[in-house]
Design a protein around this motif. Structure first.
Motif, mmCIF file in Angstrom:
data_model
loop_
_atom_site.group_PDB
_atom_site.id
_atom_site.type_symbol
_atom_site.label_atom_id
_atom_site.label_comp_id
_atom_site.label_asym_id
_atom_site.label_seq_id
_atom_site.Cartn_x
_atom_site.Cartn_y
_atom_site.Cartn_z
ATOM 1 N N ILE A 1 0.882 -1.183 0.000
ATOM 2 C CA ILE A 1 0.000 0.000 0.000
ATOM 3 C C ILE A 1 0.913 1.224 0.000
ATOM 4 O O ILE A 1 1.831 1.308 0.812
ATOM 5 C CB ILE A 1 -0.913 0.033 1.243
ATOM 6 C CG1 ILE A 1 -1.757 -1.242 1.330
ATOM 7 C CG2 ILE A 1 -1.819 1.271 1.216
ATOM 8 C CD1 ILE A 1 -2.639 -1.326 2.574
ATOM 9 N N GLY B 49 10.894 -4.298 0.641
ATOM 10 C CA GLY B 49 11.028 -5.624 0.046
ATOM 11 C C GLY B 49 9.765 -6.040 -0.676
ATOM 12 O O GLY B 49 8.723 -5.388 -0.557
ATOM 13 N N GLN C 185 -5.294 9.829 1.754
ATOM 14 C CA GLN C 185 -6.666 9.387 2.035
ATOM 15 C C GLN C 185 -6.673 8.017 2.712
ATOM 16 O O GLN C 185 -7.591 7.687 3.440
ATOM 17 C CB GLN C 185 -7.493 9.298 0.750
ATOM 18 C CG GLN C 185 -7.655 10.616 0.015
ATOM 19 C CD GLN C 185 -6.630 10.809 -1.070
ATOM 20 O OE1 GLN C 185 -5.667 10.048 -1.183
ATOM 21 N NE2 GLN C 185 -6.801 11.833 -1.873
HETATM 22 C C1 LIG Z 1 -11.320 11.743 -2.620
HETATM 23 C C2 LIG Z 1 -10.482 10.514 -2.507
HETATM 24 C C3 LIG Z 1 -10.749 9.610 -1.485
HETATM 25 C C4 LIG Z 1 -9.982 8.449 -1.338
HETATM 26 N N1 LIG Z 1 -10.250 7.598 -0.306
HETATM 27 C C5 LIG Z 1 -9.439 6.530 -0.128
HETATM 28 C C6 LIG Z 1 -9.638 5.638 0.979
HETATM 29 O O1 LIG Z 1 -10.574 5.796 1.778
HETATM 30 N N2 LIG Z 1 -8.794 4.597 1.130
HETATM 31 C C7 LIG Z 1 -7.761 4.353 0.272
HETATM 32 O O2 LIG Z 1 -7.032 3.375 0.477
HETATM 33 N N3 LIG Z 1 -7.582 5.157 -0.782
HETATM 34 C C8 LIG Z 1 -8.378 6.221 -1.005
HETATM 35 N N4 LIG Z 1 -8.169 7.021 -2.096
HETATM 36 C C9 LIG Z 1 -7.181 6.589 -3.092
HETATM 37 C C10 LIG Z 1 -5.749 6.942 -2.721
HETATM 38 O O3 LIG Z 1 -5.460 8.248 -3.168
HETATM 39 C C11 LIG Z 1 -4.770 5.960 -3.380
HETATM 40 O O4 LIG Z 1 -4.965 6.003 -4.761
HETATM 41 C C12 LIG Z 1 -4.918 4.532 -2.900
HETATM 42 O O5 LIG Z 1 -4.896 4.461 -1.483
HETATM 43 C C13 LIG Z 1 -3.797 3.703 -3.455
HETATM 44 O O6 LIG Z 1 -3.990 2.346 -3.141
HETATM 45 P P1 LIG Z 1 -2.749 1.367 -3.055
HETATM 46 O O7 LIG Z 1 -1.749 1.897 -2.119
HETATM 47 O O8 LIG Z 1 -3.270 -0.007 -2.816
HETATM 48 O O9 LIG Z 1 -2.221 1.355 -4.557
HETATM 49 P P2 LIG Z 1 -0.943 2.107 -5.220
HETATM 50 O O10 LIG Z 1 -0.933 3.546 -4.962
HETATM 51 O O11 LIG Z 1 -0.922 1.627 -6.614
HETATM 52 O O12 LIG Z 1 0.262 1.523 -4.433
HETATM 53 C C14 LIG Z 1 0.714 0.209 -4.505
HETATM 54 C C15 LIG Z 1 1.948 0.139 -3.663
HETATM 55 O O13 LIG Z 1 2.411 -1.195 -3.647
HETATM 56 C C16 LIG Z 1 3.824 -1.205 -3.783
HETATM 57 N N5 LIG Z 1 4.167 -2.504 -4.386
HETATM 58 C C17 LIG Z 1 4.034 -2.878 -5.673
HETATM 59 N N6 LIG Z 1 4.424 -4.164 -5.805
HETATM 60 C C18 LIG Z 1 4.807 -4.600 -4.592
HETATM 61 C C19 LIG Z 1 5.307 -5.831 -4.091
HETATM 62 N N7 LIG Z 1 5.482 -6.891 -4.876
HETATM 63 N N8 LIG Z 1 5.588 -5.921 -2.768
HETATM 64 C C20 LIG Z 1 5.419 -4.849 -1.946
HETATM 65 N N9 LIG Z 1 4.952 -3.661 -2.382
HETATM 66 C C21 LIG Z 1 4.652 -3.542 -3.678
HETATM 67 C C22 LIG Z 1 4.146 -0.018 -4.646
HETATM 68 O O14 LIG Z 1 5.472 0.423 -4.413
HETATM 69 C C23 LIG Z 1 3.095 0.996 -4.164
HETATM 70 O O15 LIG Z 1 3.610 1.771 -3.081
HETATM 71 C C24 LIG Z 1 -8.933 8.176 -2.257
HETATM 72 C C25 LIG Z 1 -8.692 9.074 -3.296
HETATM 73 C C26 LIG Z 1 -9.440 10.233 -3.423
HETATM 74 C C27 LIG Z 1 -9.115 11.179 -4.535
#
Ligand SMILES: Cc1cc2nc3c(=O)[nH]c(=O)nc-3n(C[C@H](O)[C@H](O)[C@H](O)COP(=O)(O)OP(=O)(O)OC[C@H]3O[C@@H](n4cnc5c(N)ncnc54)[C@H](O)[C@@H]3O)c2cc1C
Lengths: 271, 315
Positions: free
Chosen positions: B258, B295, B263
């Protein structure tokens, strides 16, 4: 000529047929709150007594927009009716209200006052709504600035209406609302006759991006500004503070990842 | 003078959040030299209710928690009869619906999601801006309503010998009724979990959640996810944490893959300890973390599971 009257008779049939089956078209009120953008800097002024709004972008509270408003529009599209929004705030909230109109609300009301607290918002909305016979009043489950989740239930109480909280799904048929709520990890299906107040959570609808036509139409949709009712503040926020900064993170090499579990157990004592 | 605590006492054990509200109510009562009345509903036995730390218990037998109007009438009626100055709820699913209603009915100020007792000036602290700041709130009315954020104060267990009274007033009929309850699976409900294992888009696809679930099982944890993960239906909606999902405050939050967008952090920044696993050393989540591993989740998770198994075997 002949074909025309046949078509007319056919249309007439359709209309009467539809009229019999179309449920009572719904009058829906959606509460729209004006909040700082989710990425906005959080800082305070006036000796930490007021939120510093300088340079801050404001948006429609996401729970109000993505869930309450969009679901209201879907219900209207399916069953007919009207969707009115109401906001308690000064003229600075107008762009936020126009955004809700651009997404598809029919008209908007703004109660022209800076609300004193959550109860004041509910009291202002209640004063407006009490003689309007709304079938359904939808609010987001909370605002992302005050996080009080107070306005929906307070409004329901002031209007003497039933209330369904934290609905993740909402349907209306035969004058009855059916909602699903995620409670204590289970899904609870509840039912209630209209009229009622519902607070809306994730799952209820998908976000809608306003299109150009919506944005153009929103400029001329009615936005009625009404004076505030006389109210007294029941609470007051005396001061704000920011949480203390986090300590530096302790890094563990990936090869020794198992050590994290040991530290969480013996050092942090959380497992 | 009295302090009223409303709590759900159903189920096998009285929930921790209910005991927290009793502790909170007891502290308010001792300060004011007031007596403490617990208002509850449902089928808990008289013995079980009498043993709770209250001077008196009023129980309404034939209602559930679906209709907030009935519960509001119950609490407001008892509070009025007893001349209550404080009415305390848990800021849980039921309290969130009933506490504001009771406040509106009695024209009493309410602090939603209190995290402290009143300080010397009578101010009470709560989270605002999705946990990014806190506010001190003054209640300006003679009757004051509090809903206490779960996990905010430690339970001070005390046993009482309360007189239990069955409520006999008229609560009207329930307008909101429960049609069906679909039980979730085995897992621990997320809002109550003390340990949460959460994963994001870095897990690549729903088929890879086996490892996340296995780690959660070993740590007696609930599972959670980021918003895109639930939007893509990799995981159910109720697992979505963050500003637009649910806010949680576990003792331990483990975030795997994550990024730590603002947010997302807004929903988890109340966690006592945060551990982050991410391939990207620049991931913003590390700034909010107590422990970090740079990692690949696919290599790190098996090591964590193995270590957790070892720890469990030693305990
Ligand atoms: C108005 C608004 C409200 C929102 N509300 C929320 C909310 O309530 N909750 C929420 O979660 N988001 C919310 N978001 C979305 C938020 O901005 C992010 O886009 C979201 O949290 C990203 O999810 P993520 O970290 O799973 O995905 P990504 O941002 O795609 O991140 C994935 C991460 O995984 C890492 N990664 C990739 N491969 C591996 C691996 N093999 N091993 C370890 N790490 C790896 C990457 O380096 C990256 O850091 C909101 C957005 C807006 C605009």
């Amino acid at each position: 000529m002949k074909a025309g009257s046949l078509a007319m008779a056919f249309t007439y049939r359709l209309v009467t047929f539809a009229a019999r089956n179309v449920p009572h078209s719904m009058k829906i009120l959606v509460l729209i709150s004006h909040v700082p953008d989710t990425t906005a800097r959080i800082a305070f002024t006036n000796d930490n007594t007021a939120y510093d709004t300088s340079g801050i972008q404001f948006i429609v509270n996401p729970y109000d927009e993505w869930y309450a408003l969009v679901r209201a529009l879907e219900l209207k599209e399916a069953q007919g009716g009207t969707v009115t929004t109401i906001t308690v705030g000064g003229a600075e909230t107008d762009p936020t209200i126009r955004k809700a109109l651009a997404i598809g609300a029919d008209d908007a009301v703004r109660v022209d006052t800076a609300p004193k607290d959550g109860h004041d918002v509910a009291a202002q909305v209640a004063a407006f709504a009490k003689d309007k016979a709304y079938d359904l009043i939808l609010a987001g489950k909370e605002t992302i600035d005050h996080n009080g989740s107070q306005v929906g239930p307070m409004l329901a109480e002031l209007l003497d209406l039933p209330f369904i909280s934290l609905a993740a799904k909402l349907d209306v048929a035969d004058g009855k609302a059916t909602a699903e709520r995620d409670v204590r990890g289970d899904v609870e299906v509840v039912e209630c006759a209209l009229p009622l107040v519902v607070s809306c959570a994730k799952g209820m609808a998908e976000q809608r991006i306003p299109n150009m036509r919506g944005i153009m139409a929103a400029r001329t949709k009615p936005l009625q500004v009404i004076p505030a009712a006389a109210t007294e503040a029941l609470t007051s926020t005396v001061k704000f503070e920011l949480p203390p900064p986090k300590q530096a993170v302790k890094m563990i090499p990936a090869e020794e990842a198992g050590k994290l579990i040991e530290l969480l157990h013996s050092e942090a004592k959380v497992i | 003078m009295s302090v009223i605590v409303f709590a759900d006492t159903r189920g096998e054990k009285v929930a921790k959040s209910a005991l927290e509200t009793l502790t909170y109510g007891r502290k308010l009562a001792s300060k004011d030299g007031a007596s403490l009345t617990l208002v509850t509903f449902g089928d808990a036995s008289v013995d079980k209710l009498a043993a709770l730390d209250a001077n008196k218990v009023v129980v309404a037998r034939n209602i559930g928690d679906a209709d907030s109007q009935q519960l509001t009438r119950l609490v407001a009626d008892v509070a009025t009869k007893e001349g209550a100055t404080w009415i305390v709820f848990s800021h849980d699913d039921t309290g969130k619906a009933v506490a504001p209603r009771v406040g509106a009915k009695l024209n009493a100020g309410e602090v939603a999601g209190a995290i402290t007792l009143p300080n010397d000036q009578g101010l009470i602290k709560r989270n605002v801006f999705s946990g990014k700041a806190q506010a001190w709130v003054e209640l300006k009315t003679p009757v004051k309503v509090i809903s206490l954020l779960p996990n905010s104060i430690p339970v001070e267990a005390a046993t009482g010998t309360a007189a239990v009274e069955e409520y006999s007033g008229d609560l009207g009929t329930a307008k909101v009724t429960v049609k069906e309850v679909r039980k979730a699976g085995e897992g621990i409900p997320l809002p109550e979990a003390e340990v949460v294992v959460s994963a994001g888009r870095g897990m690549k696809g729903p088929e890879n959640w086996g490892m996340v679930e296995e780690l959660a099982k070993e740590l007696h944890a609930a599972t959670a996810c980021s918003r895109p993960v639930s939007d893509m239906d990799w995981r159910p909606h109720h697992e979505h944490v963050g500003q637009t999902g649910i806010a949680i405050r576990p003792n331990l939050y483990i975030a795997i893959g994550i990024s730590g967008a603002i947010q997302h952090l807004a929903g988890v920044n109340g966690s006592k300890v945060i551990a982050v696993i991410n391939t990207d050393p620049e991931a913003p989540f590390f700034k909010a973390a107590d422990y970090g591993i740079v990692g690949d989740a696919f290599e790190v998770l098996p090591k964590l599971i193995e270590a957790a198994k070892k720890l469990n075997a030693e305990r």
